[in-house]
Write a protein that holds these residues in place. Structure first.
Motif, short mmCIF file in Angstrom:
data_model
loop_
_atom_site.label_atom_id
_atom_site.label_comp_id
_atom_site.label_asym_id
_atom_site.label_seq_id
_atom_site.Cartn_x
_atom_site.Cartn_y
_atom_site.Cartn_z
N THR A 23 0.84 -1.19 0.00
CA THR A 23 0.00 0.00 0.00
C THR A 23 0.88 1.25 0.00
O THR A 23 2.04 1.20 0.40
CB THR A 23 -0.93 0.02 1.22
N PRO A 24 0.34 2.38 -0.45
CA PRO A 24 1.15 3.61 -0.47
C PRO A 24 1.66 3.98 0.91
O PRO A 24 1.01 3.72 1.92
CB PRO A 24 0.16 4.67 -0.97
N ARG A 25 2.83 4.59 0.93
CA ARG A 25 3.40 5.01 2.21
C ARG A 25 2.63 6.22 2.73
O ARG A 25 2.01 6.95 1.97
CB ARG A 25 4.88 5.31 2.09
N LEU A 26 2.69 6.38 4.04
CA LEU A 26 2.03 7.51 4.69
C LEU A 26 3.07 8.57 5.01
O LEU A 26 4.16 8.26 5.49
CB LEU A 26 1.36 7.06 5.99
N ASP A 107 -4.54 -1.15 25.35
CA ASP A 107 -4.90 -1.84 26.58
C ASP A 107 -3.67 -2.62 27.04
O ASP A 107 -2.59 -2.43 26.50
CB ASP A 107 -6.16 -2.71 26.40
N ALA A 108 -3.84 -3.49 27.99
CA ALA A 108 -2.69 -4.19 28.56
C ALA A 108 -2.06 -5.19 27.59
O ALA A 108 -0.96 -5.67 27.84
CB ALA A 108 -3.09 -4.90 29.85
N GLY A 109 -2.74 -5.49 26.47
CA GLY A 109 -2.19 -6.48 25.55
C GLY A 109 -2.01 -6.00 24.13
O GLY A 109 -1.09 -6.43 23.44
N GLN A 110 -2.87 -5.14 23.65
CA GLN A 110 -2.86 -4.73 22.25
C GLN A 110 -2.84 -3.22 22.08
O GLN A 110 -3.35 -2.49 22.93
CB GLN A 110 -4.10 -5.28 21.52
N CYS A 111 -2.27 -2.79 20.96
CA CYS A 111 -2.21 -1.38 20.60
C CYS A 111 -2.70 -1.25 19.17
O CYS A 111 -2.35 -2.05 18.31
CB CYS A 111 -0.78 -0.87 20.69
N ARG A 112 -3.49 -0.22 18.94
CA ARG A 112 -4.06 -0.01 17.61
C ARG A 112 -4.01 1.48 17.30
O ARG A 112 -4.53 2.29 18.07
CB ARG A 112 -5.49 -0.51 17.59
N ILE A 113 -3.37 1.82 16.19
CA ILE A 113 -3.34 3.21 15.73
C ILE A 113 -4.00 3.24 14.35
O ILE A 113 -3.61 2.49 13.45
CB ILE A 113 -1.91 3.77 15.63
N SER A 114 -5.00 4.09 14.21
CA SER A 114 -5.67 4.30 12.92
C SER A 114 -5.17 5.61 12.35
O SER A 114 -5.31 6.66 12.97
CB SER A 114 -7.18 4.37 13.11
N HIS A 116 -5.53 8.39 9.42
CA HIS A 116 -6.55 8.89 8.51
C HIS A 116 -5.90 9.61 7.34
O HIS A 116 -5.00 10.43 7.53
CB HIS A 116 -7.52 9.82 9.23
N THR A 117 -6.37 9.31 6.13
CA THR A 117 -5.94 10.00 4.93
C THR A 117 -7.19 10.36 4.13
O THR A 117 -8.29 9.89 4.45
CB THR A 117 -5.03 9.11 4.04
N ARG A 118 -7.03 11.17 3.08
CA ARG A 118 -8.18 11.48 2.23
C ARG A 118 -8.71 10.22 1.54
O ARG A 118 -9.88 10.13 1.22
CB ARG A 118 -7.81 12.52 1.18
N GLU A 119 -7.84 9.25 1.35
CA GLU A 119 -8.21 8.01 0.67
C GLU A 119 -8.85 6.99 1.60
O GLU A 119 -9.36 5.97 1.15
CB GLU A 119 -6.98 7.39 -0.01
N GLY A 120 -8.81 7.20 2.90
CA GLY A 120 -9.38 6.25 3.85
C GLY A 120 -8.53 6.09 5.09
O GLY A 120 -7.74 6.95 5.43
N GLU A 121 -8.70 4.96 5.73
CA GLU A 121 -8.03 4.70 7.01
C GLU A 121 -7.04 3.55 6.84
O GLU A 121 -7.31 2.58 6.15
CB GLU A 121 -9.09 4.33 8.04
N ARG A 122 -5.89 3.68 7.50
CA ARG A 122 -4.89 2.60 7.55
C ARG A 122 -4.68 2.28 9.02
O ARG A 122 -4.63 3.18 9.86
CB ARG A 122 -3.59 3.07 6.94
N VAL A 123 -4.56 1.01 9.34
CA VAL A 123 -4.47 0.58 10.73
C VAL A 123 -3.15 -0.13 10.98
O VAL A 123 -2.73 -0.98 10.20
CB VAL A 123 -5.66 -0.33 11.10
N LEU A 124 -2.54 0.22 12.09
CA LEU A 124 -1.35 -0.46 12.58
C LEU A 124 -1.74 -1.07 13.91
O LEU A 124 -2.14 -0.36 14.84
CB LEU A 124 -0.20 0.54 12.76
N GLN A 125 -1.67 -2.39 14.00
CA GLN A 125 -2.05 -3.08 15.23
C GLN A 125 -0.93 -4.02 15.63
O GLN A 125 -0.39 -4.75 14.79
CB GLN A 125 -3.34 -3.87 15.02
N MET A 126 -0.58 -3.98 16.91
CA MET A 126 0.49 -4.83 17.41
C MET A 126 0.39 -4.95 18.92
O MET A 126 -0.38 -4.22 19.55
CB MET A 126 1.86 -4.28 17.00
#
Length: 182
Positions: A23-26, A107-114, A116-126
């Motif tokens: 996917t395109p870079r942010l 939370d104590a186990g997972q992290c999620r960063i969404s 936002h771009t004009r084209e939509g949302e990209r999610v990084l979860q770890m």
């Protein structure tokens, strides 16, 4: 599991994030990175495990960070973070999208960063270990770019074990013409 690469484009004076999924870079502005390394980290700190033991969030997240940076995960064989250089002519050819905002949940186990771009949302979860390593990589990149952004002390502290810190600091204080081996 998604792998990411962080970089800095000096000509654009922007940080970029690419995913290994094609996917395109942010692109991130200085203001957005300042938010990533500042106010966004308060809920990350507050969600650090071990609160029932009575230690404050800053102490818990600092301990968690030190472990994340120095202890391999079970079954981990490769180094979790690699430094490298992108060919100067590769950056202009990359597809990109400007990140215009973000939301984060921890939370104590997972992290999620969404992102936002004009084209939509990209999610990084770890997991939290991955997030500590990702944040450290971002901080080191920003420091290399000479952006003077504030970050919490636990993120800016040396990740070298205490015994190694004195050796490195001692070598750094030698005059340039000193040759201690001869």
């Amino acid at each position: 599991m998604v792998s990411t690469t962080l970089g800095y484009d000096k000509r654009e004076d922007r940080v970029w994030l690419s995913f290994d999924d094609g996917t395109p870079r942010l692109w991130f502005t200085r203001r957005l990175v300042s938010h990533l390394l500042g106010p966004m980290l308060r809920p990350f700190e507050a969600s650090a495990p071990g609160g029932q033991g009575g230690a404050g969030a800053a102490i818990r997240v600092a301990l968690e960070h030190e472990l994340a940076m120095n202890e391999p995960l079970p079954g981990e064989v490769a180094p979790p973070m690699k430094m490298g250089l992108e060919a100067p002519d590769a950056s202009p050819d990359a597809d990109d999208q400007l990140c215009t905002g973000l939301n984060a949940a921890f939370d104590a186990g997972q992290c999620r960063i969404s992102f936002h771009t004009r084209e939509g949302e990209r999610v990084l979860q770890m997991g939290r270990v991955g997030m500590h390593r990702w944040l450290r990589g971002l901080h080191l990149l920003v420091r290399h770019a000479e952006w003077e952004l504030l970050a919490p002390e636990w993120l800016t502290r040396s990740c070298l074990p205490e015994a190694m810190r004195s050796l490195v600091q001692g070598a750094a204080s030698l005059p340039p013409d000193a040759n201690p081996g001869h």
